[in-house]
Write a protein that holds these residues in place. Sequence first.
Motif, PDB file in Angstrom:
ATOM      1  N   TYR A 184       0.855  -1.194   0.000  1.00 30.26           N
ATOM      2  CA  TYR A 184       0.000   0.000   0.000  1.00 30.26           C
ATOM      3  C   TYR A 184       0.892   1.247   0.000  1.00 30.26           C
ATOM      4  CZ  TYR A 184      -4.226  -2.691   1.208  1.00 30.26           C
ATOM      5  OH  TYR A 184      -5.290  -3.550   1.211  1.00 30.26           O
ATOM      6  N   PHE A 185       0.439   2.278  -0.716  1.00 32.24           N
ATOM      7  CA  PHE A 185       1.185   3.532  -0.717  1.00 32.24           C
ATOM      8  C   PHE A 185       0.230   4.717  -0.834  1.00 32.24           C
ATOM      9  CE2 PHE A 185       0.701   2.536  -5.171  1.00 32.24           C
ATOM     10  CZ  PHE A 185       0.628   3.752  -5.839  1.00 32.24           C
ATOM     11  N   ASP A 186       0.678   5.843  -0.324  1.00 32.89           N
ATOM     12  CA  ASP A 186      -0.044   7.102  -0.456  1.00 32.89           C
ATOM     13  C   ASP A 186       0.352   7.697  -1.803  1.00 32.89           C
ATOM     14  OD1 ASP A 186      -1.456   9.370   1.485  1.00 32.89           O
ATOM     15  OD2 ASP A 186      -0.141  10.240  -0.040  1.00 32.89           O
ATOM     16  N   ASN A 187      -0.597   7.742  -2.742  1.00 36.80           N
ATOM     17  CA  ASN A 187      -0.271   8.091  -4.119  1.00 36.80           C
ATOM     18  C   ASN A 187       0.163   9.558  -4.224  1.00 36.80           C
ATOM     19  OD1 ASN A 187      -0.266   8.624  -6.919  1.00 36.80           O
ATOM     20  ND2 ASN A 187      -1.863   7.101  -7.274  1.00 36.80           N
ATOM     21  N   PRO A 188       1.442   9.826  -4.564  1.00 39.42           N
ATOM     22  CA  PRO A 188       1.920  11.212  -4.605  1.00 39.42           C
ATOM     23  C   PRO A 188       1.301  12.037  -5.728  1.00 39.42           C
ATOM     24  CG  PRO A 188       3.607   9.705  -5.412  1.00 39.42           C
ATOM     25  CD  PRO A 188       2.502   8.856  -4.852  1.00 39.42           C
ATOM     26  N   THR A 209      -6.979  12.716  -1.486  1.00 39.33           N
ATOM     27  CA  THR A 209      -5.798  11.857  -1.411  1.00 39.33           C
ATOM     28  C   THR A 209      -6.231  10.437  -1.754  1.00 39.33           C
ATOM     29  OG1 THR A 209      -6.137  11.506   0.965  1.00 39.33           O
ATOM     30  CG2 THR A 209      -4.673  13.314   0.306  1.00 39.33           C
ATOM     31  N   ARG A 210      -5.275   9.557  -1.995  1.00 36.84           N
ATOM     32  CA  ARG A 210      -5.623   8.216  -2.451  1.00 36.84           C
ATOM     33  C   ARG A 210      -4.584   7.211  -1.966  1.00 36.84           C
ATOM     34  NH1 ARG A 210      -8.322   6.750  -7.000  1.00 36.84           N
ATOM     35  NH2 ARG A 210      -9.803   8.257  -6.160  1.00 36.84           N
ATOM     36  N   ILE A 211      -5.058   6.113  -1.377  1.00 34.04           N
ATOM     37  CA  ILE A 211      -4.203   4.976  -1.036  1.00 34.04           C
ATOM     38  C   ILE A 211      -4.357   3.932  -2.140  1.00 34.04           C
ATOM     39  CG2 ILE A 211      -3.694   3.155   0.625  1.00 34.04           C
ATOM     40  CD1 ILE A 211      -3.089   5.925   1.680  1.00 34.04           C
ATOM     41  N   CYS A 255      -1.176   0.310   7.545  1.00 28.45           N
ATOM     42  CA  CYS A 255       0.005  -0.527   7.345  1.00 28.45           C
ATOM     43  C   CYS A 255       0.253  -0.767   5.854  1.00 28.45           C
ATOM     44  CB  CYS A 255      -0.160  -1.857   8.061  1.00 28.45           C
ATOM     45  SG  CYS A 255      -0.140  -1.715   9.869  1.00 28.45           S
ATOM     46  N   GLY A 256       1.500  -0.995   5.531  1.00 26.83           N
ATOM     47  CA  GLY A 256       1.880  -1.192   4.144  1.00 26.83           C
ATOM     48  C   GLY A 256       1.535  -2.554   3.581  1.00 26.83           C
ATOM     49  N   ASN A 257       1.206  -3.505   4.449  1.00 32.84           N
ATOM     50  CA  ASN A 257       0.926  -4.856   3.972  1.00 32.84           C
ATOM     51  C   ASN A 257      -0.482  -5.337   4.299  1.00 32.84           C
ATOM     52  OD1 ASN A 257       1.238  -5.101   6.725  1.00 32.84           O
ATOM     53  ND2 ASN A 257       2.446  -6.988   6.632  1.00 32.84           N
ATOM     54  N   PRO A 311       8.022   5.966  -4.986  1.00 32.19           N
ATOM     55  CA  PRO A 311       9.070   6.468  -4.077  1.00 32.19           C
ATOM     56  C   PRO A 311       8.930   5.886  -2.675  1.00 32.19           C
ATOM     57  CG  PRO A 311       8.030   8.265  -5.287  1.00 32.19           C
ATOM     58  CD  PRO A 311       7.209   7.046  -5.557  1.00 32.19           C
ATOM     59  N   GLU A 312      10.052   5.643  -2.041  1.00 31.81           N
ATOM     60  CA  GLU A 312      10.039   5.093  -0.683  1.00 31.81           C
ATOM     61  C   GLU A 312       9.264   5.998   0.264  1.00 31.81           C
ATOM     62  OE1 GLU A 312      10.477   2.259   2.055  1.00 31.81           O
ATOM     63  OE2 GLU A 312      11.267   2.092   0.006  1.00 31.81           O
ATOM     64  N   ALA A 313       9.349   7.308   0.055  1.00 35.43           N
ATOM     65  CA  ALA A 313       8.670   8.254   0.944  1.00 35.43           C
ATOM     66  C   ALA A 313       7.162   8.117   0.886  1.00 35.43           C
ATOM     67  CB  ALA A 313       9.072   9.688   0.586  1.00 35.43           C
ATOM     68  N   SER A 314       6.626   7.529  -0.190  1.00 30.73           N
ATOM     69  CA  SER A 314       5.186   7.395  -0.337  1.00 30.73           C
ATOM     70  C   SER A 314       4.651   6.052   0.165  1.00 30.73           C
ATOM     71  CB  SER A 314       4.787   7.557  -1.812  1.00 30.73           C
ATOM     72  OG  SER A 314       5.104   8.852  -2.278  1.00 30.73           O
ATOM     73  N   ARG A 315       5.542   5.127   0.461  1.00 29.98           N
ATOM     74  CA  ARG A 315       5.102   3.799   0.882  1.00 29.98           C
ATOM     75  C   ARG A 315       4.696   3.811   2.352  1.00 29.98           C
ATOM     76  NH1 ARG A 315       8.692  -0.444  -2.650  1.00 29.98           N
ATOM     77  NH2 ARG A 315       9.110   0.976  -4.403  1.00 29.98           N
ATOM     78  N   LEU A 316       3.658   3.061   2.665  1.00 33.16           N
ATOM     79  CA  LEU A 316       3.179   3.000   4.043  1.00 33.16           C
ATOM     80  C   LEU A 316       3.998   1.982   4.829  1.00 33.16           C
ATOM     81  CD1 LEU A 316      -0.639   3.252   3.369  1.00 33.16           C
ATOM     82  CD2 LEU A 316       0.947   5.065   3.971  1.00 33.16           C
ATOM     83  N   PRO A 317       4.204   2.216   6.123  1.00 36.32           N
ATOM     84  CA  PRO A 317       5.121   1.376   6.899  1.00 36.32           C
ATOM     85  C   PRO A 317       4.540  -0.009   7.209  1.00 36.32           C
ATOM     86  CG  PRO A 317       4.082   3.007   8.303  1.00 36.32           C
ATOM     87  CD  PRO A 317       3.656   3.337   6.911  1.00 36.32           C
ATOM     88  N   LEU A 318       5.447  -0.949   7.400  1.00 35.70           N
ATOM     89  CA  LEU A 318       5.048  -2.291   7.829  1.00 35.70           C
ATOM     90  C   LEU A 318       4.926  -2.322   9.347  1.00 35.70           C
ATOM     91  CD1 LEU A 318       7.361  -4.478   5.572  1.00 35.70           C
ATOM     92  CD2 LEU A 318       4.955  -3.892   5.194  1.00 35.70           C
ATOM     93  N   PRO A 319       4.034  -3.131   9.880  1.00 38.68           N
ATOM     94  CA  PRO A 319       3.946  -3.249  11.344  1.00 38.68           C
ATOM     95  C   PRO A 319       5.210  -3.872  11.912  1.00 38.68           C
ATOM     96  CG  PRO A 319       2.593  -4.922  10.273  1.00 38.68           C
ATOM     97  CD  PRO A 319       3.076  -3.998   9.186  1.00 38.68           C
ATOM     98  N   GLN A 320       5.627  -3.401  13.049  1.00 36.60           N
ATOM     99  CA  GLN A 320       6.811  -3.941  13.694  1.00 36.60           C
ATOM    100  C   GLN A 320       6.461  -5.232  14.433  1.00 36.60           C
ATOM    101  OE1 GLN A 320       9.935  -2.613  13.210  1.00 36.60           O
ATOM    102  NE2 GLN A 320       8.730  -1.437  11.719  1.00 36.60           N
TER     103      GLN A 320
END
Length: 321
Positions: A184-188, A209-211, A255-257, A311-320
């Motif tokens: 998943y990413f936040d579309n720039p 905005t759009r995921i 979350c990114g996944n 871009p990496e900056a637009s990607r949503l983080p994975l849960p730790q």
Amino acid sequence: MTRHHYVRSSSRPLLQGAGVLLAGLLAQPAFAAASAGCEGGGFTVLGRSGAVDVEIPAAGLPATIQVRGKYVQFDIVAATFGIRNFVFLPTANPLDMTNGVATPVFASKTPNHRGLVLNGAVDLLIEEEVLEIARLGPGLSMKIQAKDCAQGGIFQMEPERGDGTATRIVHTLAVAAQGLTPFYFDNPRFRAREGDIVPFKDTTIAVPTRINIANDFSPRFVARDSAQVATRVNEPACSKVFISRVSGPQTIQHCGNRSIWDVASGGRMGFVTGEDSVEVAPSPTICTHKCQAQNRVRGRAVVLGFPFPVPEASRLPLPQP
């Protein structure tokens, strides 16, 4: 109510006794796909293909119902109507998004029925590239609609409960090799245009905005969750700050996944792919009864696309862990 309308009249008391009107699930599919992207599409389910309209007794059902098409394939868990192993298949169709390789998207789409189980017969309808499959249990009804197409609005899941409460559905993305793991990413492209007024059909609309979902292998593969009468559940453990042109710093808790949704009884959880997932269009109307596909755009929306690679900056983080 005929089987074409999802539930046989003999099955209706299972939910009517709980005060639920099953007619809310009789709607035409609330999704669309370009006809060119569906050429030659068609599913095989439980050994049946072509024009199919049948009720399959519970005693004859396997634990996993395999759905196999020309463009997509997935499995249905018979007792819950959860989804596993949703994959796009490579084809020569000009709208193909796979870049020539089988492209996994979801490891699972899992509804939490909180102890309720589907145990009735399955109603199966296949017409050309369209699939409708439904099942009942005490106090519970589930319906899945899908289209066997290279891209477009191709899938939706519709839960309905006798107690009228929402169903939580967890979407978990697949894990794959060679850059094929989706994320998943936040579309720039949308964030850069947030608030701009653009044409839509015969009027205008502000860019939201759009995921979206993409991978690192195919420059054409893009998708998004499409909810109707459903609310995404925030996950604070996956927080990331983005700058909104409208409101300043904005914390996205996604979350990114995976994504988690609470879907109203009679609502739907859809899956939109390709150009349809990156066009500027309004959210689906609020509807849980005899819903129609009124939000189809038919090419009259601005398509913003997405950058590849994302871009990496637009990607949503994975849960730790």
